[in-house]
Each structure stands twice: as C-alpha cells, then as structure tokens.
Scaffold this active site. Structure first.
Site, PDB file in Angstrom:
ATOM      1  N   ALA B  18      -5.736   4.892   0.244  1.00 43.74           N
ATOM      2  CA  ALA B  18      -7.148   4.588   0.003  1.00 43.74           C
ATOM      3  C   ALA B  18      -8.050   5.699   0.528  1.00 43.74           C
ATOM      4  CB  ALA B  18      -7.520   3.251   0.667  1.00 43.74           C
ATOM      5  N   ARG B 111       6.032   5.712  -2.535  1.00 41.38           N
ATOM      6  CA  ARG B 111       4.754   5.762  -1.844  1.00 41.38           C
ATOM      7  C   ARG B 111       4.516   7.141  -1.213  1.00 41.38           C
ATOM      8  NH1 ARG B 111       1.009   2.013   0.477  1.00 41.38           N
ATOM      9  NH2 ARG B 111       2.070   0.390  -0.702  1.00 41.38           N
ATOM     10  N   TYR B 218      13.602  -1.589  -8.792  1.00 45.84           N
ATOM     11  CA  TYR B 218      13.298  -0.651  -9.879  1.00 45.84           C
ATOM     12  C   TYR B 218      13.697   0.755  -9.450  1.00 45.84           C
ATOM     13  CZ  TYR B 218       8.833  -0.416  -7.210  1.00 45.84           C
ATOM     14  OH  TYR B 218       7.880  -0.321  -6.243  1.00 45.84           O
ATOM     15  N   ASP B 295      -7.422  -1.529   1.756  1.00 43.93           N
ATOM     16  CA  ASP B 295      -6.994  -2.686   2.544  1.00 43.93           C
ATOM     17  C   ASP B 295      -7.980  -3.039   3.657  1.00 43.93           C
ATOM     18  OD1 ASP B 295      -4.742  -3.087   1.069  1.00 43.93           O
ATOM     19  OD2 ASP B 295      -3.325  -2.379   2.591  1.00 43.93           O
TER      20      ASP B 295
END
Lengths: 399, 399
Positions: B18, B111, B218, B295
């Site tokens: 973010a 990530r 995945y 967040d």
C-alpha cells in the site's frame, strides 16, 4: 386353524388413516376385513393435512377424490417466505400444468374430514369396525396372524396389518428401535376465516421459514377455516417438560419474525403440543403373517407433508400386490408381502431421510439461511425436477 | 513551516504494497515523496497474492502489468471444490471473455515479486526511500503533516500517508477500535513444482472448501512454484496460544478432507502462522493532513483476495483526486481528500463486509454446506453478475 374367537381374511389393528386406507384397499380386493381400534369412538384429532398428487391419485382411483375436494381446499400455490423478512423465496403453482404433470391435484383437507370419508368408505365396503379394543400382542399360528386384545379375545386372519402409528405396539414386537426425538414441537389450530382475517396469500399453502422455527398456513373447508401450524425447536421439551398452556416459549421462538407470523400465532390452540418424532428407516415390517403399514412402519418428520400420503401409497401398493391372491395360499401371500416391502421400503426410507434434510433446510440460520434463500430464489415456478420422484408415479407398484 | 528535519511534498509511512503503491501514484503526479519503512531492509514476507482485474488494471496503467505477468502466473480458471468429497462446485474461466469484460487479466504473483516491482518503480520515479525508521507519532502543524520517528527526527509534508498496515500506529491516533479476531489462522508455503507434483488443476487457482477450513493452491513464477495456503478455525489460537511448529492441530483441522488436500498440507511452512483479523468498516481515515491507505484504513479478511487489490485501488484513486492539485493549497487538498474518502470508504466497507460473509460461505458445515454446494453447482462458468461490482470499473474514480 387357530383357536381365535374371530376368524376373517384380514385383521387390521389401528383405525387411523393408514388402517382405514389399508382396510379399504383389501376390501376392494374382495377380502373380508376386521378393523380394531383402541379408542371408544372412531375419529381423528389434529388439523389440516396435505394430499400431494401421489396420494390424491389414490383417492381418485378409489372414487373419493371429489368428496375430499368438496370438504377440503385446492390451494393455488405453495409459497415459501423468509420468516425474518417476509420475502417470498419461491412458489409452486398448483394449476393445470402441475395437475397434468402428475395426473392428480394438490389438495388440503382437515384430518378429521379425510378420516370420516375413509371410514364411510370402509363401512360401505363392508369392513367390520370394532372399537375400544386394545391389542396387546400378536403371533402367527397355523398360517394365520392372531391379535390378542386386553380383554383376552383373539382375532385371526390370513393377514394381520399393524397400522397402530408411531408408538406401534405391533412394531415393538419385531424391532426394539426407539423413536428419534427431533427436538421440535408443533402447535396446531384452525380458526374461521372472516372479514377480519388478513387477506394475503389466503388461497395458498404458505410456509414461513425461520431459524429453528417455521409456520404453515392454508385454508380448509372451501376457505371457511384457516389452518395454522407452528413448529419450533423447544428447549423445554428437550428438558423433558410436558405440554404448555399459553406458552411464552412459543412467542419467544418467533421473536424477530415478521408481523404476519406473530398474528398467526394467535390462531393456535396452545393447550396441546405435538412433539415431532420419526424413526430410522428399516424394512423390518413383517413377522409371519403380520405386516406394518403407515407410521408403524415408517414414521417421518412432517416437512414433506407426506405422512398421510405415504400411508395412502402403502394402501394402494397393498391393493395391487394382493390383487387376485388367495390369502389362504401361504406362499403367494409371502411373495406378495415380499414384493410390498421390496417396493415400499426404499421409497419410504427416502421420504424419511429427505424429510429430515428438508427440515434442516427450513430451519437453518446464519449464512446457511442466506444460501438457502439465494438457492430458493433462483428456482423458477414450475421447476419440479426435484419433486418428480415424490409426486410422480411409481411404475413398479402402478401408482 | 514546521520545524521538521525533512520537508517534502508527501511523507508515506510504511513500505509495504500500500505504501509503495501510494508513493508511486503521487510521484506520477509530480510530487516529491519520502517513504519511511521501519524494517532494516525493504522486503515482504508471505507467499502468493492475487491481482484481480480491478488491481491489474492499475498495474497496466502504470506500465507494470507485463513485469508482473512475467514473474507471476496467469491462471486459466478459478475452481471451487468441496474439501470433503473433492467434487467440483463451480469454476470461472479467466480467458479472453473474462479479460474483455473487465479490461484486464486475473494474475497471481509472489508477494515479494510484486513488492520488488513496486519498489523498483518507486526508485525509478525518484521516491526517497528511508529504512529503519519507526514512526511513533504524527501531528498536523502549520498546514503540514509531521511524522516523528523514534530517533527524534521529524518528517513533514503537505500530505502524510499512513500505510502502516493492520497494526497501524497512525490509525491508533484517530480511532480506538481494536482489530476483530476471526478465530482463523493461515499457514502458507511455496514448493517447487516438479515431475512428482500431483498434476490435477496445476493451471488453476483451486480452492477446497471444508467445514471451518479451506485450502487454496495455485502456481507462481510461470509455473515453477506451487503456492499453498491453509486456513482453519484454530482452537489453540482462540485460547491465546502462539504459533505452532509442525502443528498436529493443522492436520486435525483437515480430517475428513480428500487426499489431495492432505497431500497439500505437506507443502506448508508450519513454523509460522498468520492469525486472520479485520476491523469494522469506518471512514475515519483522515486527521488534518494525514490520510490512511490500505490495511491501515480498511483491513479485511482474505476471502475475496482483495487486500492488496484494494490497496492498489486506493493508490489509483489517490493519483486521480490529487492530479493537478497544488498540495500547498490547503482547501484543494482538503477537497481532494474528502473526495477520496467519500468514494473509497463505501467501496472498501462493502469489500470488508462481503469478505466476512464469503468466509462464512466457504466454511459452512451441515445443511448449509449442502445448500452452498447446490447453489455453487447451479452457477454457470461466465456468470459474473455478482463479481461485476468488485472487478468492474469504478467510474466515479476512473478506475
């Protein structure tokens, strides 16, 4: 031949709907039938019951459907609503397409009215009707089923039918399985429909589904009476307390439900409540010349409204498998009863099991309720694929 | 002007996704940005994350989508299976029709890889990146947001962005609301995909749904790595016990699940578990010149895989509302921040709330599970009506 006091072709134990339907079915095959009822008078308590096409088809074959329709009611739809919001979730029309699909209509009737019609039909068919006779035991002797009454009298027939309901004395002789407590209780009541009766849905069977509760309403007697059934999970019943009068628990069970549901609770007789039981499915329905029918054989929860319907199916199947059979011919009777159980037990087991799941679906809360509502709402009126197995014909027994 | 040590246009607190995305967005508008990260090095822990079209559209606009695709993976489908039976419940194809509907693809990426791409882009854009700086307080003074570090240094900007995550220090200054414990914990892990890796569904995002548990798998890095996430309700976590190594509880949580799920558990790093938290939605995201992002503003449960996606949307919205705005013009900055909160807060609140319900739907047991499975199974691939609000464009902020 046994030393019984009464000899006949068939002895039926139990004068409820299953017993009367079974007696009538066998009479129609030319058998002499004696029916024994423990109560001092023939009659039925309760309120409305539903005859789905699988049962109304039997009434039609017996020439009784018009009488039932005359004293009953032909609902236009079955409507499911969420009890917390009032939102309509899905509906099934009972119009021409429905009736043509199943070859019979969906009708509702007061239990006592259906009982009277079957009782009259039994009388007309020559069934010997005996009251105030409590059967305490049965045995098979010399190829005959013998029922012993508490006054010592014995009744013998080539066939002995146990149609003595959930708490069947006759079933207890061949199976030790206990009734299964669902934890839910029902209050029922009928009130006259007047100008002041709230007018919504008054032509329909309406079911409000709530978490751990539901409420069913439909008209009876050509729209003169409104039948109401409230079913909820009862903590007091699970604690072992008996029936309540003017139950606070009943009101509390419907907290959060829409006003239409709360108004309906005032229609109930709160002096008596029915605990809901069923049993595990079984095919242990025979013992010698004795055969169980109806709730004695396959008691079920009421969520599919099939208790009386399956008793009617039992009777129709019994009529078919014994047609042309000399009941004195033991091997043919054995074969007929085997056919009966082989055909009926898987079907009633499925109805018993499905009724349990259906009850869970009705009473689910939390996210399950959200999913249920979405699923119901996505169903189109007329989509009867899931109902065909229940309402459709059973080719094997010619229903 | 305040007496701060560093003066710049924008100070961003927090160097996660973010913070980097917010810093990049403001740099693209020509602002000078200083980003403060408490860790000694920039980097990210964790495993895979999903970029739905609402986020990959932002990457595309920033010219970063191809880089992400190169190090990530483009799954062919999202597949839901019942964890107890393995039954496929529903699937969504991510092919051309999906991409055309939303104007962007569905991609998954490690990530740390996404973090590296954003960090490089911030460097290229001239963002000043400062490590090992723990911010202990903020204030607004003389029209500037000032962040105070634990070493006493002060950083001032026309705008101060709080992107310091779930346990945000900056949020704590304007809201006393605690994180909400979900009771669920996650184990994550990546393992190389080899010849021996079970080959089913290896091109898809596969979610096994079980009662009080689920498992997501995945591929990442063009199919070289297999990403696994196991999430279940943890009694030990609710008892207040900290992380477990080689957890028996993890194995026990998946008892009854199909072998494919059990095999997948061996891919997990069991040395660390993430408890799952969110907070109640709020629009208390501003205090003077300070604005919360990601967040810190709207922490959410992971069931919609939207945590990082909403942070990307935040950044894109910030870019838009501050485009052409002189950050020294207090009234215009006020208006821009008001627009940002008015547009973003209702949307992120909806994502937060929907993620909770979605988690309940995933983890439901009993009859709710039966209903969920029926509902999912009745859905057609390509039926995206319920996804449009989330993946589709937001005209108001031009996403």
């Amino acid at each position: 031949m046994s030393g019984a006091d009464t000899h006949t072709d068939v002895v039926v134990v139990g004068g409820g709907i299953a017993g009367l339907a079974g007696a009538l079915a066998l009479s129609r095959n030319g058998q002499r039938v004696t029916l024994l009822e423990k109560a001092d008078e023939f009659g039925e308590v309760g309120a409305g019951l539903q005859m789905a096409p699988n049962a109304s088809r039997v009434l039609d074959r017996w020439g009784l459907l018009n009488q039932v329709r005359e004293v009953g009611f032909s609902p236009r739809h079955l409507v499911f609503r969420d009890a917390l919001t009032g939102q309509e979730l899905t509906r099934q029309s009972f119009g021409r397409a429905f009736e043509e699909r199943y070859g019979a209509p969906y009708v509702v009737v007061h239990r006592s009215d259906l009982h009277t019609i079957l009782l009259d039909a039994c009388r007309d068919a020559g069934v010997t009707l005996i009251n105030a006779t409590v059967i305490t035991g049965t045995r098979t002797e010399a190829g005959r089923g013998v029922a012993t009454a508490d006054d010592g009298r014995e009744y013998a027939g080539h066939l002995l039918i146990g149609a003595d309901g959930l708490d069947s004395t006759l079933r207890a002789q061949i199976a030790a399985d206990p009734p299964v407590v669902s934890g839910y209780v029902a209050y029922r009541g009928t009130v006259p429909i007047t100008r002041d009766t709230a007018s919504g849905d008054l032509h329909d069977v309406v079911v409000h589904l709530g978490p751990e509760c539901h409420l069913v309403q439909y008209p009876l007697r050509q729209g003169d009476l409104l039948n109401t059934v409230a079913v909820y999970r009862s903590a007091s019943f699970e604690r072992g307390e008996e029936q309540l009068v003017g139950s606070d628990e009943l009101q509390a069970a419907y907290v959060g439900c829409v006003p239409a549901v709360h108004r309906a609770l005032s229609n109930l007789r709160t002096g008596f409540r029915w605990p809901m039981y069923d049993r595990e499915p079984t095919d242990t329905w025979r013992d010698g010349r004795m055969l169980l029918l109806g709730d004695a054989a396959h008691p079920m929860l009421q969520y599919l409204a099939q208790g009386a319907c399956q008793a009617m199916e039992d009777a129709a199947a019994l009529e078919r498998v014994t047609a042309g059979v000399d009941l004195a011919d033991e091997s043919r009777v054995d074969a007929a009863l085997s056919t009966f159980v082989a055909e009926r037990a898987p079907r009633t087991a499925r109805v018993q099991r499905t009724a349990r799941v259906w009850g869970d679906v009705w009473h689910v809360g939390g996210v399950g309720r959200v999913l249920r509502n979405k699923l119901f709402s996505s169903r189109a009126d007329g989509d009867l694929e899931v109902a065909d197995w229940l309402y459709g014909g059973q080719p094997a027994v010619g229903l």
